[in-house]
Write a protein that holds these residues in place. Structure first.
Motif, short mmCIF file in Angstrom:
data_model
loop_
_atom_site.label_atom_id
_atom_site.label_comp_id
_atom_site.label_asym_id
_atom_site.label_seq_id
_atom_site.Cartn_x
_atom_site.Cartn_y
_atom_site.Cartn_z
N ALA A 9 -125.60 -47.48 -74.23
CA ALA A 9 -124.62 -46.44 -73.93
C ALA A 9 -125.03 -45.54 -72.78
N SER A 10 -126.27 -45.65 -72.33
CA SER A 10 -126.73 -44.84 -71.20
C SER A 10 -126.66 -45.62 -69.88
N GLY A 11 -126.22 -46.87 -69.93
CA GLY A 11 -126.16 -47.68 -68.72
C GLY A 11 -124.89 -47.45 -67.92
N GLN A 12 -124.72 -48.24 -66.87
CA GLN A 12 -123.57 -48.08 -65.99
C GLN A 12 -122.26 -48.34 -66.74
N VAL A 13 -122.18 -49.42 -67.47
CA VAL A 13 -120.96 -49.76 -68.21
C VAL A 13 -120.83 -48.88 -69.45
N GLY A 14 -121.93 -48.77 -70.21
CA GLY A 14 -121.89 -47.96 -71.42
C GLY A 14 -121.55 -46.50 -71.14
N GLN A 16 -119.69 -45.35 -68.84
CA GLN A 16 -118.25 -45.22 -68.61
C GLN A 16 -117.47 -45.38 -69.91
N LEU A 17 -117.90 -46.29 -70.76
CA LEU A 17 -117.18 -46.53 -72.01
C LEU A 17 -117.17 -45.30 -72.92
N ARG A 20 -114.40 -42.96 -72.78
CA ARG A 20 -113.08 -43.48 -73.14
C ARG A 20 -113.02 -43.93 -74.61
N LEU A 21 -113.87 -43.37 -75.43
CA LEU A 21 -113.97 -43.83 -76.82
C LEU A 21 -112.64 -43.79 -77.56
N SER A 22 -111.81 -42.80 -77.27
CA SER A 22 -110.55 -42.67 -78.00
C SER A 22 -109.58 -43.80 -77.69
N GLN A 23 -109.85 -44.59 -76.63
CA GLN A 23 -108.98 -45.70 -76.31
C GLN A 23 -109.24 -46.94 -77.16
N PHE A 24 -110.39 -46.99 -77.83
CA PHE A 24 -110.68 -48.18 -78.63
C PHE A 24 -111.29 -47.86 -79.99
N ASP A 46 -116.49 -38.80 -74.88
CA ASP A 46 -115.07 -38.45 -75.03
C ASP A 46 -114.92 -37.26 -75.97
N SER A 47 -114.30 -36.19 -75.49
CA SER A 47 -114.20 -34.96 -76.28
C SER A 47 -113.41 -35.16 -77.57
N ASP A 48 -112.52 -36.17 -77.60
CA ASP A 48 -111.74 -36.44 -78.82
C ASP A 48 -112.56 -37.16 -79.88
#
Length: 298
Positions: A9-14, A16-17, A20-24, A46-48
């Motif tokens: 989760a600290s990487g380039q892709v993670g 970014q993900l 956007r946690l609320s999207q998935f 993601d604040s949500d």
């Protein structure tokens, strides 16, 4: 309520993900971010979903019980060390042993893998169910092992190529250095690779997450693989079209004479049809990446 683990989760892709946690994920899910080699940027969560998101240290992972779903992004990616014997154990621990541990605490695993499970000597793009045949370096070999670990338990593979749409990219960043008049190594003109685009990966993951069947997916841009020198030229052209300041338009190139995969392209035809998606082209991804990372700073 579901428990979801995200490694890397600290990487380039993670990184970014987790924005956007609320999207998935659902508002009732419990989300765990594995902190492995580097710290997770908690400000990016993601604040949500921040109140249902937990950071766990690598050493604590086995104590967390069972996760309904793990998105396994974590890996040791430094391909420059891929043939150095002193890094063999590092690749094995990060790419194989960690995958085994993830498997043991997860009901389902979606592992993000790489184009480099293929040798890179084909004139054609590799299809999803094509047998793997990695180049002889520790990174490629250990990623193939990780895939097999997850496939043996009915998990899902998502192969990516060099990622655009994230803060840093190992091909485009040196192009920025060249355009800024900084130091850089000449760009190879005979080693070809496609990019993937983050928004395509996110759209694919959202759909893949809802399908528990075992599949292998490819996420990459549409079009032919291009040489690193061509990436640099296209980055320059985006600067010129959009009046982004640069200092140097003479970009040095040379042939790659070392032992590397020479052409890596993932065929995405089946994946796009299966998921009902249309991935962006190579040119679109490069343009969007440059505008996102450079235009705002110009």
């Amino acid at each position: 309520m579901a428990k979801m683990l995200i490694t890397g989760a600290s990487g380039q892709v993670g990184g970014q993900l987790i924005r956007r946690l609320s999207q998935f994920t659902q508002s009732t899910d419990e989300i765990y971010l594995l902190q492995h080699d580097t710290h997770v940027n908690t400000d990016a969560i993601d604040s949500d979903r921040v109140h249902q998101t937990h950071i766990i240290k690598d050493s604590e992972m086995a104590l967390q019980g069972t996760y309904n779903l793990t998105l396994h992004l974590a890996a040791y990616l430094k391909t420059a060390n891929g043939k150095k014997k002193e890094y063999e154990q590092k690749f094995e621990a990060s790419n194989v042993v960690l995958t085994e541990r993830v498997r043991d605490v997860s009901t389902r695993v979606i592992i993000v893998s790489t184009d480099q499970v293929f040798k890179g000597d084909s004139a054609y793009d590799y299809q999803e169910r094509e047998p793997t045949n990695p180049h002889k370096n520790y990174y490629s070999i250990t990623k193939e092992k990780a895939e097999k670990i997850i496939l043996e338990v009915g998990g899902t593979i998502v192969r990516l190529q060099t990622m655009l749409g994230v803060p840093q990219n190992a091909i485009v960043d040196p192009a920025y250095a060249a355009l800024d008049g900084g130091s850089y190594f000449p760009f190879w003109n005979n080693r070809f690779v496609k990019p993937a685009y983050f928004e395509d990966f996110l759209a694919a993951f959202i759909k893949i997450k809802e399908d528990p069947a075992q599949h292998i997916y490819h996420v990459a841009c549409r079009g032919e693989p291009i040489a690193r020198a061509k990436y640099a030229q296209k980055v320059l052209e985006v600067h010129q079209r959009h009046d982004i300041p640069y200092k140097n338009d003479q970009i040095a190139e040379e042939a790659c004479t070392t032992d590397h995969p020479m052409r890596l392209g993932l065929d995405t035809t089946w994946t796009e049809q299966k998921l009902g998606l249309v991935f962006v082209t190579v040119d679109e991804a490069i343009e969007r990446h440059v505008l996102a990372t450079r235009k705002k700073n110009s």
